[in-house]
Design a protein around this motif. Structure first.
Motif, PDB file in Angstrom:
ATOM      1  N   LEU A  61       0.793  -1.231  -0.012  1.00 48.75           N
ATOM      2  CA  LEU A  61      -0.123   0.146  -0.038  1.00 48.75           C
ATOM      3  C   LEU A  61       0.832   1.272  -0.005  1.00 48.75           C
ATOM      4  O   LEU A  61       1.700   1.426   0.892  1.00 48.75           O
ATOM      5  CB  LEU A  61      -0.780  -0.051   1.213  1.00 48.75           C
ATOM      6  N   VAL A  70      -4.657   5.693   2.264  1.00 47.19           N
ATOM      7  CA  VAL A  70      -4.912   4.129   2.194  1.00 47.19           C
ATOM      8  C   VAL A  70      -5.501   3.652   3.329  1.00 47.19           C
ATOM      9  O   VAL A  70      -5.769   2.323   3.294  1.00 47.19           O
ATOM     10  CB  VAL A  70      -3.499   3.618   1.475  1.00 47.19           C
ATOM     11  N   TYR A  84      -0.245  -7.002   5.005  1.00 43.48           N
ATOM     12  CA  TYR A  84       0.216  -5.696   4.308  1.00 43.48           C
ATOM     13  C   TYR A  84       1.541  -4.972   4.810  1.00 43.48           C
ATOM     14  O   TYR A  84       1.782  -5.064   5.911  1.00 43.48           O
ATOM     15  CB  TYR A  84      -0.896  -5.000   3.982  1.00 43.48           C
TER      16      TYR A  84
END
Length: 125
Positions: A61, A70, A84
């Protein structure tokens, strides 16, 4: 074949990045290492749709997406149990400890650095 390539083979990784050439470079590096790339997508709305439409193993991200952030995507990934990392030029990550504790790569990012970081996401999962 390297250990990283083995660890990424068959893994589906979402790339959320609004800079075309950076997104293309990340996607290319991941594909060369055997990953299946979802996206890249340039904004949070498309990223949230990609999360719903795909079975994901991990995500990369960018924090700042053309002035938007985000973090809604990061929250959805967290509630879905999808690991992530942030790949960003932003110096500061939002002041929530769950964001600050996530892996972070600072741009510019070398291909080997990206692949090692994504491989670590799978190793820690």
């Amino acid at each position: 074949m390297s250990d990283t390539a083995l660890s990424l083979a068959g893994r589906r990784v979402l790339v959320v990045e609004d800079e075309y050439f950076i997104a293309w470079d990340m996607g290319d590096s991941l594909q060369r290492a055997g990953a299946d790339v979802a996206g890249p997508v340039p904004d949070a709305e498309q990223a949230l749709a990609a999360i719903e439409a795909n079975t994901l193993d991990a995500a990369i991200l960018d924090v700042n997406l053309k002035g938007d952030t985000v973090y809604a995507v990061a929250d959805r990934l967290s509630t879905s149990g999808i690991p992530y990392l942030f790949a960003t030029g932003e110096v500061e990550i939002a002041d929530r400890s769950d964001y600050r504790s996530r892996p972070k790569l600072e741009k510019p990012i070398l291909s080997d650095e990206l692949l090692r970081a994504v491989g670590k996401l799978f190793a820690q999962a």
